[in-house]
Design a protein around this motif. Structure first.
Motif, PDB file in Angstrom:
ATOM      1  N   VAL A   1       0.839  -1.205   0.000  1.00 12.37           N
ATOM      2  CA  VAL A   1       0.000   0.000   0.000  1.00 12.37           C
ATOM      3  C   VAL A   1       0.873   1.253   0.000  1.00 12.37           C
ATOM      4  O   VAL A   1       0.621   2.203  -0.756  1.00 12.37           O
ATOM      5  N   HIS A   2       1.915   1.253   0.805  1.00 12.02           N
ATOM      6  CA  HIS A   2       2.825   2.399   0.869  1.00 12.02           C
ATOM      7  C   HIS A   2       3.483   2.638  -0.486  1.00 12.02           C
ATOM      8  O   HIS A   2       3.522   3.779  -0.981  1.00 12.02           O
ATOM      9  N   ARG A   3       3.977   1.578  -1.110  1.00 15.27           N
ATOM     10  CA  ARG A   3       4.648   1.707  -2.407  1.00 15.27           C
ATOM     11  C   ARG A   3       3.680   2.154  -3.505  1.00 15.27           C
ATOM     12  O   ARG A   3       4.035   2.972  -4.361  1.00 15.27           O
ATOM     13  N   ILE A   4       2.456   1.630  -3.487  1.00 10.64           N
ATOM     14  CA  ILE A   4       1.463   2.033  -4.485  1.00 10.64           C
ATOM     15  C   ILE A   4       1.114   3.505  -4.332  1.00 10.64           C
ATOM     16  O   ILE A   4       1.020   4.237  -5.318  1.00 10.64           O
ATOM     17  N   ARG A   5       0.928   3.951  -3.099  1.00  6.49           N
ATOM     18  CA  ARG A   5       0.597   5.364  -2.873  1.00  6.49           C
ATOM     19  C   ARG A   5       1.720   6.282  -3.335  1.00  6.49           C
ATOM     20  O   ARG A   5       1.468   7.327  -3.941  1.00  6.49           O
ATOM     21  N   GLU A   6       2.967   5.913  -3.040  1.00 10.32           N
ATOM     22  CA  GLU A   6       4.104   6.714  -3.478  1.00 10.32           C
ATOM     23  C   GLU A   6       4.177   6.780  -5.005  1.00 10.32           C
ATOM     24  O   GLU A   6       4.355   7.850  -5.580  1.00 10.32           O
ATOM     25  N   ALA A   7       4.052   5.628  -5.643  1.00  8.76           N
ATOM     26  CA  ALA A   7       4.138   5.568  -7.106  1.00  8.76           C
ATOM     27  C   ALA A   7       2.993   6.341  -7.740  1.00  8.76           C
ATOM     28  O   ALA A   7       3.190   7.060  -8.723  1.00  8.76           O
ATOM     29  N   ALA A   8       1.795   6.193  -7.190  1.00  7.53           N
ATOM     30  CA  ALA A   8       0.627   6.887  -7.745  1.00  7.53           C
ATOM     31  C   ALA A   8       0.797   8.397  -7.635  1.00  7.53           C
ATOM     32  O   ALA A   8       0.485   9.131  -8.576  1.00  7.53           O
ATOM     33  N   ALA A   9       1.314   8.865  -6.520  1.00  8.02           N
ATOM     34  CA  ALA A   9       1.523  10.303  -6.346  1.00  8.02           C
ATOM     35  C   ALA A   9       2.538  10.833  -7.346  1.00  8.02           C
ATOM     36  O   ALA A   9       2.361  11.913  -7.912  1.00  8.02           O
TER      37      ALA A   9
ATOM     38  N   TYR B   1      -5.211  -5.683 -13.862  1.00  3.44           N
ATOM     39  CA  TYR B   1      -5.019  -7.004 -13.257  1.00  3.44           C
ATOM     40  C   TYR B   1      -4.663  -6.872 -11.772  1.00  3.44           C
ATOM     41  O   TYR B   1      -5.229  -7.557 -10.924  1.00  3.44           O
ATOM     42  N   MET B   2      -3.732  -5.951 -11.462  1.00  5.73           N
ATOM     43  CA  MET B   2      -3.335  -5.783 -10.062  1.00  5.73           C
ATOM     44  C   MET B   2      -4.503  -5.279  -9.220  1.00  5.73           C
ATOM     45  O   MET B   2      -4.707  -5.744  -8.096  1.00  5.73           O
ATOM     46  N   ALA B   3      -5.274  -4.337  -9.760  1.00  2.00           N
ATOM     47  CA  ALA B   3      -6.431  -3.820  -9.025  1.00  2.00           C
ATOM     48  C   ALA B   3      -7.452  -4.928  -8.781  1.00  2.00           C
ATOM     49  O   ALA B   3      -7.995  -5.060  -7.682  1.00  2.00           O
ATOM     50  N   ARG B   4      -7.707  -5.746  -9.801  1.00  2.00           N
ATOM     51  CA  ARG B   4      -8.656  -6.850  -9.657  1.00  2.00           C
ATOM     52  C   ARG B   4      -8.163  -7.849  -8.600  1.00  2.00           C
ATOM     53  O   ARG B   4      -8.931  -8.304  -7.756  1.00  2.00           O
TER      54      ARG B   4
END
Length: 91
Positions: free
Chosen positions: A26-34, A69-72
């Motif tokens: 979750v931390h890595r996804i939030r950083e990458a998304a930002a 795919y990852m979201a699913r």
């Protein structure tokens, strides 16, 4: 045919391990998304100003498929959590 163990394919087999992996993810996804959000918005704003090459369009489609795919998969993990209580009680 050899039996596949959960640990061989990356499944969490220890309760504490699952929480650490989920928190890190979750931390890595939030950083990458930002980091990516401003670039995505920039590309979106310029969508009518230029035409992307075929290879770039193909790469974008592959990226969309991978993110989908990852979201699913993450949704399936979330949905399965309601069943975990029953599985733990059965043990």
């Amino acid at each position: 045919m050899a039996k596949v163990r959960a640990s061989d394919v990356g499944f969490c087999v220890v309760d504490g391990n699952a929480n650490v992996i989920a928190d890190n993810l979750v931390h890595r996804i939030r950083e990458a998304a930002a980091e990516m959000e401003s670039q995505v918005n920039r590309l979106y704003r310029g969508r009518k100003a230029y035409d992307l090459e075929v290879g770039t369009k193909d790469d974008l489609e592959k990226a969309i498929e991978q993110l989908t795919y990852m979201a699913r998969t993450l949704r399936e993990v979330k949905n399965e959590q309601s069943r975990v209580v029953y599985l733990q009680a059965a043990e």
